[in-house]
Design a protein around this motif. Structure first.
Motif, PDB file in Angstrom:
ATOM      1  N   HIS A 135       0.837  -1.194   0.000  1.00  5.97           N
ATOM      2  CA  HIS A 135       0.000   0.000   0.000  1.00  5.97           C
ATOM      3  C   HIS A 135       0.878   1.252   0.000  1.00  5.97           C
ATOM      4  O   HIS A 135       2.084   1.167   0.131  1.00  5.97           O
ATOM      5  CB  HIS A 135      -0.930   0.020   1.223  1.00  5.97           C
ATOM      6  N   CYS A 136       0.206   2.397  -0.132  1.00  4.77           N
ATOM      7  CA  CYS A 136       0.866   3.692   0.010  1.00  4.77           C
ATOM      8  C   CYS A 136       0.263   4.367   1.230  1.00  4.77           C
ATOM      9  O   CYS A 136      -0.868   4.065   1.620  1.00  4.77           O
ATOM     10  CB  CYS A 136       0.615   4.557  -1.215  1.00  4.77           C
ATOM     11  N   GLY A 137       0.993   5.279   1.846  1.00 12.95           N
ATOM     12  CA  GLY A 137       0.496   5.959   3.027  1.00 12.95           C
ATOM     13  C   GLY A 137       0.576   7.463   2.905  1.00 12.95           C
ATOM     14  O   GLY A 137       1.525   8.001   2.349  1.00 12.95           O
ATOM     15  N   PHE A 138      -0.435   8.124   3.431  1.00 11.52           N
ATOM     16  CA  PHE A 138      -0.486   9.580   3.532  1.00 11.52           C
ATOM     17  C   PHE A 138      -0.475   9.856   5.029  1.00 11.52           C
ATOM     18  O   PHE A 138      -1.428   9.556   5.745  1.00 11.52           O
ATOM     19  CB  PHE A 138      -1.759  10.092   2.871  1.00 11.52           C
ATOM     20  N   TYR A 139       0.640  10.393   5.526  1.00 14.10           N
ATOM     21  CA  TYR A 139       0.868  10.538   6.959  1.00 14.10           C
ATOM     22  C   TYR A 139       0.621  11.962   7.440  1.00 14.10           C
ATOM     23  O   TYR A 139       0.656  12.895   6.662  1.00 14.10           O
ATOM     24  CB  TYR A 139       2.297  10.117   7.306  1.00 14.10           C
ATOM     25  N   GLY A 140       0.393  12.098   8.732  1.00 18.20           N
ATOM     26  CA  GLY A 140       0.221  13.407   9.332  1.00 18.20           C
ATOM     27  C   GLY A 140      -1.179  13.967   9.214  1.00 18.20           C
ATOM     28  O   GLY A 140      -1.404  15.158   9.364  1.00 18.20           O
ATOM     29  N   GLU A 170     -12.130  12.436  10.783  1.00 20.02           N
ATOM     30  CA  GLU A 170     -13.547  12.475  11.123  1.00 20.02           C
ATOM     31  C   GLU A 170     -14.323  13.376  10.166  1.00 20.02           C
ATOM     32  O   GLU A 170     -15.413  13.032   9.732  1.00 20.02           O
ATOM     33  CB  GLU A 170     -13.726  12.956  12.555  1.00 20.02           C
ATOM     34  N   ALA A 171     -13.753  14.527   9.831  1.00 18.23           N
ATOM     35  CA  ALA A 171     -14.425  15.479   8.946  1.00 18.23           C
ATOM     36  C   ALA A 171     -14.634  14.915   7.540  1.00 18.23           C
ATOM     37  O   ALA A 171     -15.640  15.209   6.895  1.00 18.23           O
ATOM     38  CB  ALA A 171     -13.623  16.779   8.870  1.00 18.23           C
ATOM     39  N   PHE A 172     -13.692  14.105   7.077  1.00 15.23           N
ATOM     40  CA  PHE A 172     -13.769  13.555   5.730  1.00 15.23           C
ATOM     41  C   PHE A 172     -14.140  12.069   5.738  1.00 15.23           C
ATOM     42  O   PHE A 172     -13.908  11.365   4.757  1.00 15.23           O
ATOM     43  CB  PHE A 172     -12.437  13.770   4.997  1.00 15.23           C
ATOM     44  N   GLU A 173     -14.722  11.625   6.821  1.00 14.09           N
ATOM     45  CA  GLU A 173     -15.037  10.206   7.002  1.00 14.09           C
ATOM     46  C   GLU A 173     -15.804   9.613   5.823  1.00 14.09           C
ATOM     47  O   GLU A 173     -15.477   8.535   5.336  1.00 14.09           O
ATOM     48  CB  GLU A 173     -15.837  10.017   8.290  1.00 14.09           C
ATOM     49  N   LYS A 174     -16.795  10.322   5.356  1.00 14.55           N
ATOM     50  CA  LYS A 174     -17.614   9.827   4.230  1.00 14.55           C
ATOM     51  C   LYS A 174     -16.766   9.643   2.965  1.00 14.55           C
ATOM     52  O   LYS A 174     -16.881   8.641   2.275  1.00 14.55           O
ATOM     53  CB  LYS A 174     -18.756  10.808   3.973  1.00 14.55           C
ATOM     54  N   ASP A 175     -15.882  10.610   2.684  1.00 13.02           N
ATOM     55  CA  ASP A 175     -15.030  10.553   1.489  1.00 13.02           C
ATOM     56  C   ASP A 175     -13.944   9.486   1.610  1.00 13.02           C
ATOM     57  O   ASP A 175     -13.408   9.025   0.601  1.00 13.02           O
ATOM     58  CB  ASP A 175     -14.360  11.908   1.247  1.00 13.02           C
ATOM     59  N   LEU A 176     -13.621   9.121   2.844  1.00 10.99           N
ATOM     60  CA  LEU A 176     -12.529   8.169   3.077  1.00 10.99           C
ATOM     61  C   LEU A 176     -13.000   6.722   3.186  1.00 10.99           C
ATOM     62  O   LEU A 176     -12.184   5.827   3.390  1.00 10.99           O
ATOM     63  CB  LEU A 176     -11.765   8.570   4.348  1.00 10.99           C
ATOM     64  N   LYS A 177     -14.284   6.483   3.054  1.00  6.21           N
ATOM     65  CA  LYS A 177     -14.826   5.118   3.174  1.00  6.21           C
ATOM     66  C   LYS A 177     -14.085   4.092   2.311  1.00  6.21           C
ATOM     67  O   LYS A 177     -13.825   2.989   2.770  1.00  6.21           O
ATOM     68  CB  LYS A 177     -16.321   5.097   2.843  1.00  6.21           C
ATOM     69  N   PRO A 178     -13.726   4.417   1.061  1.00  7.19           N
ATOM     70  CA  PRO A 178     -13.056   3.408   0.220  1.00  7.19           C
ATOM     71  C   PRO A 178     -11.608   3.111   0.625  1.00  7.19           C
ATOM     72  O   PRO A 178     -10.982   2.218   0.086  1.00  7.19           O
ATOM     73  CB  PRO A 178     -13.070   4.018  -1.186  1.00  7.19           C
ATOM     74  N   PHE A 179     -11.079   3.877   1.584  1.00  6.85           N
ATOM     75  CA  PHE A 179      -9.683   3.747   1.965  1.00  6.85           C
ATOM     76  C   PHE A 179      -9.564   3.251   3.402  1.00  6.85           C
ATOM     77  O   PHE A 179     -10.500   3.331   4.178  1.00  6.85           O
ATOM     78  CB  PHE A 179      -8.964   5.086   1.804  1.00  6.85           C
ATOM     79  N   ARG A 180      -8.405   2.767   3.746  1.00  7.51           N
ATOM     80  CA  ARG A 180      -8.142   2.316   5.106  1.00  7.51           C
ATOM     81  C   ARG A 180      -7.508   3.470   5.879  1.00  7.51           C
ATOM     82  O   ARG A 180      -6.692   4.215   5.337  1.00  7.51           O
ATOM     83  CB  ARG A 180      -7.192   1.125   5.054  1.00  7.51           C
ATOM     84  N   SER A 213      -5.840   4.762   9.872  1.00 12.78           N
ATOM     85  CA  SER A 213      -5.398   4.435  11.222  1.00 12.78           C
ATOM     86  C   SER A 213      -5.437   5.746  11.999  1.00 12.78           C
ATOM     87  O   SER A 213      -6.048   6.706  11.545  1.00 12.78           O
ATOM     88  CB  SER A 213      -4.014   3.792  11.215  1.00 12.78           C
ATOM     89  N   THR A 214      -4.771   5.833  13.084  1.00 17.49           N
ATOM     90  CA  THR A 214      -4.863   7.006  13.950  1.00 17.49           C
ATOM     91  C   THR A 214      -4.678   8.326  13.203  1.00 17.49           C
ATOM     92  O   THR A 214      -5.496   9.217  13.304  1.00 17.49           O
ATOM     93  CB  THR A 214      -3.829   6.908  15.087  1.00 17.49           C
ATOM     94  N   THR A 215      -3.600   8.473  12.463  1.00 14.84           N
ATOM     95  CA  THR A 215      -3.344   9.719  11.716  1.00 14.84           C
ATOM     96  C   THR A 215      -2.784   9.424  10.327  1.00 14.84           C
ATOM     97  O   THR A 215      -2.000  10.200   9.786  1.00 14.84           O
ATOM     98  CB  THR A 215      -2.359  10.629  12.482  1.00 14.84           C
ATOM     99  N   THR A 216      -3.214   8.314   9.744  1.00 14.87           N
ATOM    100  CA  THR A 216      -2.688   7.880   8.446  1.00 14.87           C
ATOM    101  C   THR A 216      -3.802   7.381   7.541  1.00 14.87           C
ATOM    102  O   THR A 216      -4.740   6.746   7.995  1.00 14.87           O
ATOM    103  CB  THR A 216      -1.677   6.736   8.641  1.00 14.87           C
ATOM    104  N   LEU A 217      -3.651   7.670   6.255  1.00 17.37           N
ATOM    105  CA  LEU A 217      -4.529   7.105   5.228  1.00 17.37           C
ATOM    106  C   LEU A 217      -3.727   6.080   4.447  1.00 17.37           C
ATOM    107  O   LEU A 217      -2.588   6.345   4.064  1.00 17.37           O
ATOM    108  CB  LEU A 217      -4.976   8.183   4.249  1.00 17.37           C
ATOM    109  N   HIS A 218      -4.312   4.934   4.202  1.00 14.61           N
ATOM    110  CA  HIS A 218      -3.675   3.913   3.368  1.00 14.61           C
ATOM    111  C   HIS A 218      -4.467   3.820   2.081  1.00 14.61           C
ATOM    112  O   HIS A 218      -5.690   3.770   2.099  1.00 14.61           O
ATOM    113  CB  HIS A 218      -3.685   2.558   4.068  1.00 14.61           C
ATOM    114  N   PHE A 219      -3.751   3.786   0.975  1.00 15.59           N
ATOM    115  CA  PHE A 219      -4.391   3.659  -0.332  1.00 15.59           C
ATOM    116  C   PHE A 219      -3.500   2.818  -1.216  1.00 15.59           C
ATOM    117  O   PHE A 219      -2.394   2.443  -0.834  1.00 15.59           O
ATOM    118  CB  PHE A 219      -4.687   5.040  -0.937  1.00 15.59           C
ATOM    119  N   TRP A 220      -3.982   2.489  -2.393  1.00 11.90           N
ATOM    120  CA  TRP A 220      -3.274   1.583  -3.286  1.00 11.90           C
ATOM    121  C   TRP A 220      -2.982   2.276  -4.612  1.00 11.90           C
ATOM    122  O   TRP A 220      -3.692   3.191  -5.012  1.00 11.90           O
ATOM    123  CB  TRP A 220      -4.124   0.338  -3.509  1.00 11.90           C
TER     124      TRP A 220
END
Length: 64
Positions: A7-12, A19-29, A31-38
């Motif tokens: 995967h790739c990660g978007f950190y920070g 929480e604010a973008f929760e709906k837009d982030l549904k297709p992605f994984r 964690s605490t302060t990281t987005l995981h995508f492919w």
């Protein structure tokens, strides 16, 4: 950003931004302060810009 074997990660990303973008982030994984995508399912540019703008505002508010 970082590339890993599976995967790739978007950190920070702040928890409040996740929480604010929760709906837009549904297709992605997330964690605490990281987005995981492919590589075959990248983050939308518009979403990345919105997250970065929010983080800049959060950091500026914290600096005051």
């Amino acid at each position: 950003f970082a590339a890993h074997p599976n995967h790739c990660g978007f950190y920070g990303v702040s928890r409040s931004a996740l929480e604010a973008f929760e709906k837009d982030l549904k297709p992605f994984r997330t964690s605490t302060t990281t987005l995981h995508f492919w590589v075959n399912k990248p983050l939308p540019e518009k979403l990345v810009k919105a997250i970065v703008r929010r983080r800049v505002k959060e950091n500026a508010a914290r600096a005051m």
